[in-house]
Write a protein that holds these residues in place. Structure first.
Motif, PDB file in Angstrom:
ATOM      1  N   ALA A  24     149.481  21.799  -9.066  1.00  0.00           N
ATOM      2  CA  ALA A  24     149.028  22.185 -10.339  1.00  0.00           C
ATOM      3  C   ALA A  24     148.555  20.977 -10.859  1.00  0.00           C
ATOM      4  CB  ALA A  24     149.408  23.814 -10.987  1.00  0.00           C
ATOM      5  N   ASP A  25     147.346  21.705 -11.189  1.00  0.00           N
ATOM      6  CA  ASP A  25     146.605  20.604 -12.871  1.00  0.00           C
ATOM      7  C   ASP A  25     146.985  21.424 -14.150  1.00  0.00           C
ATOM      8  OD1 ASP A  25     145.075  18.563 -13.948  1.00  0.00           O
ATOM      9  OD2 ASP A  25     142.854  19.695 -12.964  1.00  0.00           O
ATOM     10  N   ASP A  62     149.925  27.695 -12.741  1.00  0.00           N
ATOM     11  CA  ASP A  62     150.268  27.321 -11.614  1.00  0.00           C
ATOM     12  C   ASP A  62     149.821  28.305 -10.582  1.00  0.00           C
ATOM     13  OD1 ASP A  62     151.283  26.132 -10.031  1.00  0.00           O
ATOM     14  OD2 ASP A  62     153.331  25.663 -10.017  1.00  0.00           O
ATOM     15  N   GLU A 108     141.867  25.548  -8.298  1.00  0.00           N
ATOM     16  CA  GLU A 108     143.261  25.549  -8.161  1.00  0.00           C
ATOM     17  C   GLU A 108     143.604  26.902  -7.101  1.00  0.00           C
ATOM     18  OE1 GLU A 108     146.018  23.962  -9.839  1.00  0.00           O
ATOM     19  OE2 GLU A 108     144.020  22.683  -9.794  1.00  0.00           O
TER      20      GLU A 108
END
Length: 121
Positions: A24-25, A62, A108
């Motif tokens: 996750a970013d 996330d 995402e």
């Protein structure tokens, strides 16, 4: 022989990264997305207000480890994409700001479409 070893090393590097599990970013979320959500969304969708029973303040960024967050982010993406949120009478993000949120959310969401993710959250 050196060329073969170099090509093998490069191939091994590429293949290992192709099959690496996505992450996750969270940094991108904190720096690019969260400030925009604070500016345009939290008046109605914070923990206290939860208009439409939708709380963005506690929505985990996330999507890879939380199927509920995944579904809620899918809804955020849809509402932003079609321009349904923020409502017309509320302050609107610029095209660049909207695009920034959508790009992060779509990137995402795309990470969750890998076969190794199915049912893992």
């Amino acid at each position: 022989m050196k060329t073969s070893a170099g090509l093998f090393t490069l191939l091994l590097f590429v293949v290992s990264h192709a099959f690496a599990l996505p992450e996750a970013d969270l940094t991108g979320f904190r720096t690019s997305v969260l400030p925009l959500l604070d500016r345009y969304c939290m008046d109605c969708h914070d923990t206290d207000t939860k208009k439409g029973r939708f709380d963005l303040e506690n929505l985990a960024p996330d999507m890879l480890s939380d199927d509920d967050a995944l579904e809620r982010w899918r809804l955020v993406e849809e509402q932003l994409h079609f321009g349904d949120m923020p409502p017309e009478k509320k302050k609107q993000p610029s095209a660049v700001e909207r695009s920034r949120i959508l790009h992060w959310a779509r990137t995402e969401l795309f990470k969750t479409q890998r076969p190794d993710h199915l049912g893992s959250a």
